[in-house]
Design a protein around this motif. Structure first.
Motif, mmCIF file in Angstrom:
data_model
loop_
_atom_site.group_PDB
_atom_site.id
_atom_site.type_symbol
_atom_site.label_atom_id
_atom_site.label_comp_id
_atom_site.label_asym_id
_atom_site.label_seq_id
_atom_site.Cartn_x
_atom_site.Cartn_y
_atom_site.Cartn_z
ATOM 1 N N LEU A 129 0.839 -1.192 0.000
ATOM 2 C CA LEU A 129 0.000 0.000 0.000
ATOM 3 C C LEU A 129 0.877 1.246 0.000
ATOM 4 C CD1 LEU A 129 -2.518 -1.037 2.816
ATOM 5 C CD2 LEU A 129 -2.784 -1.380 0.351
ATOM 6 N N ASN A 130 0.599 2.181 -0.902
ATOM 7 C CA ASN A 130 1.163 3.521 -0.784
ATOM 8 C C ASN A 130 0.237 4.364 0.085
ATOM 9 O OD1 ASN A 130 2.672 2.502 -3.378
ATOM 10 N ND2 ASN A 130 3.754 4.332 -2.711
ATOM 11 N N GLY A 131 0.570 5.622 0.275
ATOM 12 C CA GLY A 131 -0.124 6.405 1.278
ATOM 13 C C GLY A 131 -0.925 7.575 0.769
ATOM 14 N N GLY A 132 -0.547 8.773 1.136
ATOM 15 C CA GLY A 132 -1.259 9.961 0.708
ATOM 16 C C GLY A 132 -1.729 10.833 1.861
ATOM 17 N N TRP A 179 -0.588 -5.323 -5.348
ATOM 18 C CA TRP A 179 -0.609 -3.886 -5.127
ATOM 19 C C TRP A 179 -2.070 -3.435 -5.198
ATOM 20 C CZ3 TRP A 179 3.200 -6.569 -7.454
ATOM 21 C CH2 TRP A 179 4.529 -6.302 -7.103
ATOM 22 N N VAL A 180 -2.558 -2.766 -4.158
ATOM 23 C CA VAL A 180 -3.973 -2.422 -4.050
ATOM 24 C C VAL A 180 -4.132 -0.902 -3.975
ATOM 25 C CG1 VAL A 180 -6.122 -2.776 -2.779
ATOM 26 C CG2 VAL A 180 -4.357 -4.568 -2.786
ATOM 27 N N GLU A 181 -5.026 -0.367 -4.807
ATOM 28 C CA GLU A 181 -5.353 1.056 -4.756
ATOM 29 C C GLU A 181 -6.510 1.239 -3.778
ATOM 30 O OE1 GLU A 181 -4.105 3.148 -8.815
ATOM 31 O OE2 GLU A 181 -5.868 1.894 -9.058
ATOM 32 N N GLN A 182 -6.220 1.839 -2.655
ATOM 33 C CA GLN A 182 -7.198 2.029 -1.591
ATOM 34 C C GLN A 182 -6.792 3.251 -0.773
ATOM 35 O OE1 GLN A 182 -6.983 1.100 2.194
ATOM 36 N NE2 GLN A 182 -4.928 1.856 1.705
ATOM 37 N N PRO A 183 -7.747 3.859 -0.037
ATOM 38 C CA PRO A 183 -9.175 3.554 0.062
ATOM 39 C C PRO A 183 -9.938 4.011 -1.177
ATOM 40 C CG PRO A 183 -8.634 5.473 1.379
ATOM 41 C CD PRO A 183 -7.323 4.948 0.853
ATOM 42 N N VAL A 184 -11.260 3.836 -1.143
ATOM 43 C CA VAL A 184 -12.115 4.260 -2.253
ATOM 44 C C VAL A 184 -11.806 5.719 -2.588
ATOM 45 C CG1 VAL A 184 -14.483 4.721 -2.944
ATOM 46 C CG2 VAL A 184 -13.939 2.619 -1.705
ATOM 47 N N GLY A 185 -11.657 5.989 -3.888
ATOM 48 C CA GLY A 185 -11.297 7.324 -4.339
ATOM 49 C C GLY A 185 -9.855 7.432 -4.757
ATOM 50 N N THR A 186 -9.066 6.376 -4.537
ATOM 51 C CA THR A 186 -7.648 6.340 -4.886
ATOM 52 C C THR A 186 -7.457 5.627 -6.215
ATOM 53 O OG1 THR A 186 -7.053 6.255 -2.542
ATOM 54 C CG2 THR A 186 -5.376 5.584 -4.131
#
Length: 605
Positions: free
Chosen positions: A109-112, A152-159
């Motif tokens: 997971l990456n962050g933001g 590799w997962v794009e999360q949370p919703v909106g990412t």
């Protein structure tokens, strides 16, 4: 669980797409004849991938990738089994490229918050790399799926490509949604009972502990068999502690890169003293810590003092217009990034495109073509733009450490978006295993095995473009320390994205997390190159930083303290292993750096 609304498909990767862009690339080649090393031969052989493990009938080609990166799957999966819940996360799954029969999987997971994990895939630890400023994608011999299954997962919703309505107000909400997605993922690929390892960086210092803790709370090893966690340059605790409090020692340590004039430097040091930051570091960045740090610290720091980090950043752009807060050694010219990464100021040259926003890339990976992909989401991924959760050091991170006895926190010493000494201060204010903080300072050597193309002679002989594109360091590359199931490691010459700047170091840390090697000071060769000669383990000494230091007494290195400790438990060695005065002004310290700045720029990965 409700099945995937858009089923993931097998991606074939042995082809390239025609591209209308015009590229120029100039390089030098050594005229000496090059003979492929064993490392390269083994890697090239490993790219002749084993029999497909999760094959479907659907295939696609990855644009611009003209080499085989093996079996992979991508697509959408829902976050719950409620047919009325249309929220879905997007993923890209690469099974292990080796013949390992280990039933395990690592999620990255990456962050933001709101930054895509495909940054990690394309520029850190995925099977192919397209680094900023480079000509084209290249194979990655340091890909993490060489060791284990990785998603590799794009999360949370909106990412990234993930879609639906943003409903999360806290990390508890994010974790609940992720667990729903994860159960769907496990059922889709029949991975029940697999050991689960969780890794990420930056704001994933929030995501990973909350998700791991929620999985452990389920007490369901069929789906949530959490076995370890690795987080890099993480958001951990108090913003002031992780930023302004440790900014000036970071500037001093990197004084040859952060070349301020005398008057501004004097002002910074006056602020460090008058704001109480020097005293705070002197009292709490000690081993063992004297006690918990003040819970009301934020309210005691003025706005001017809290702004020291921002002030340094602003002044750095005068000194170095191409200053990169994620890797402070970067200088001009400004390099463009195929991800449009914020660290490049959004610079995309005329005729170039952001890779994951290209229509043919979206089609290849089964993503919605109507979605505008962004490296970091321009919309909030938490309702109202605020994550209401407590810092992970209060409960969830200690829970994960105590339950798994297998957590690694790594930090690049060139990172200023999140500062190393801020991470250490956060650790020293955390209780786990019945004690507060580390009892001993991190001074043991972090050893990265020697490998082909890690020594000067072999690099000079190399003319193979793929090999030279992924050369990486070896030897003692930092300091490390383990107590009560938690390991801290500082990585020299690495910025915020450790697997990007120091891929061999990150690969070694993954080997330790997975139990392939026993510790970060082990001189055992890489498991992917087991016969390469290594150094005598008795010759390592202590970990190294940007300067030499006096080794602590042998008794301390052996785990027992001696009478050389001062009254605060500090043996005269600070968090970087540099010799420091045990009394007097903390502004004299050459401390490794500060820590965290969660939310100040909202650009963290």
């Amino acid at each position: 669980m409700r099945p995937a609304t858009v089923f993931c498909g097998l991606l074939s990767v042995a082809a390239r797409f025609a591209d209308a862009r015009s590229w120029q690339h100039v390089g030098k080649k050594n005229p000496q004849e090059f003979t492929a090393s064993k490392f390269q031969r083994d890697y090239l052989a490993s790219r002749q991938n084993p029999k497909l493990k999760f094959a479907t009938n659907s295939t696609a080609r990855i644009p611009d990738v003209d080499f085989d990166v093996g079996e992979s799957y991508s697509g959408y999966l829902p976050i719950s089994d409620d047919s009325n819940d249309r929220n879905e996360l997007f993923f890209w799954f690469f099974p292990s490229s080796s013949n390992t029969k280990q039933k395990e999987i690592l999620l990255w997971l990456n962050g933001g918050p709101g930054c895509s994990s495909f940054e990690g895939l394309l520029q850190e630890n995925g099977p192919f790399l397209w680094q900023y400023g480079t000509f084209k994608p290249v194979p990655n011999p340091w890909a993490w799926n060489r060791l284990t299954n990785v998603v590799w997962v794009e999360q949370p919703v909106g990412t990234g490509f993930s879609r639906g309505n943003v409903t999360a107000t806290s990390e508890e909400d994010v974790a609940k949604q992720f667990l729903g997605f994860w159960k769907n993922f496990v059922e889709t690929f029949s991975m029940q009972g697999y050991a689960v390892y969780i890794a990420g960086e930056s704001y994933a210092g929030m995501y990973c502990p909350y998700i791991a803790s929620a999985m452990l709370d389920e007490a369901d090893a069929t789906y949530y068999n959490v076995s370890g966690m690795l987080i890099y340059d993480p958001v951990l605790g108090n913003d002031i502690v992780q930023a302004a409090t440790t900014t000036v020692p970071f500037v001093d340590y990197h004084r040859n890169l952060m070349t301020f004039n005398d008057s501004f430097s004097a002002y910074l040091h006056e602020q460090h003293e008058s704001c109480g930051f020097a005293d705070y570091n002197a009292e709490y960045l000690t081993y063992p810590p004297p006690g918990p740090q003040p819970s009301d610290y934020d309210s005691t720091v003025s706005a001017e003092c809290a702004g020291v980090w921002d002030m340094v950043i602003n002044e750095m752009f005068s000194v170095n217009p191409c200053f990169n807060v994620y890797q402070v050694a970067a200088t001009c010219p400004l390099l463009w990034d195929v991800l449009g990464f914020p660290g490049s100021f959004g610079y995309v040259p005329e005729g170039a495109e952001v890779y994951f926003d290209r229509p043919e890339v979206k089609r290849a990976i089964h993503a919605s073509e109507s979605t505008r992909w962004e490296e970091c989401a321009s919309r909030d991924v938490f309702v109202g733009g605020r994550d209401t959760s407590d810092p992970p050091t209060w409960r969830v991170l200690p829970h994960v450490i105590e339950q798994t006895q297998n957590v690694i926190i790594g930090h690049g010493t060139l990172d200023m978006i999140l500062l190393p000494n801020g991470t250490l201060l956060s650790i020293q204010n955390m209780t786990w295993g019945g004690q507060l903080g580390f009892r001993h300072p991190p001074v043991e050597p972090f050893y990265v095995p020697y490998h082909a193309l890690s020594t000067g002679d072999e690099i000079q002989r190399a003319t193979d473009a793929e090999a030279l594109a992924t050369i990486a360091g070896a030897g003692i590359m930092g300091t490390a320390h383990e107590e009560r199931g938690l390991t801290y490691v500082a990585i020299n010459l690495a910025g915020h994205m450790v697997p990007q700047y120091a891929p061999s170091a990150a690969f070694r840390q993954l080997e330790v997390l997975l139990g392939r090697v026993p510790a970060l000071n082990s001189t055992q060769a890489f498991t992917i190159e087991p016969d390469y000669p290594q150094v005598d383990p008795g010759s390592l000494g202590n970990g190294t930083g940007s300067a030499t230091f006096d080794a602590p007494p042998q008794a301390e290195r052996d785990g027992s303290l001696d009478s050389s400790e001062n009254e605060n438990g500090n043996d005269g060695v600070n968090s970087t292993g540099l010799a420091v005065p045990t009394t007097g002004s903390a502004s004299a310290w050459l401390a490794c750096g500060a820590v965290l700045v969660a939310g100040l720029l909202n650009l963290n990965l």
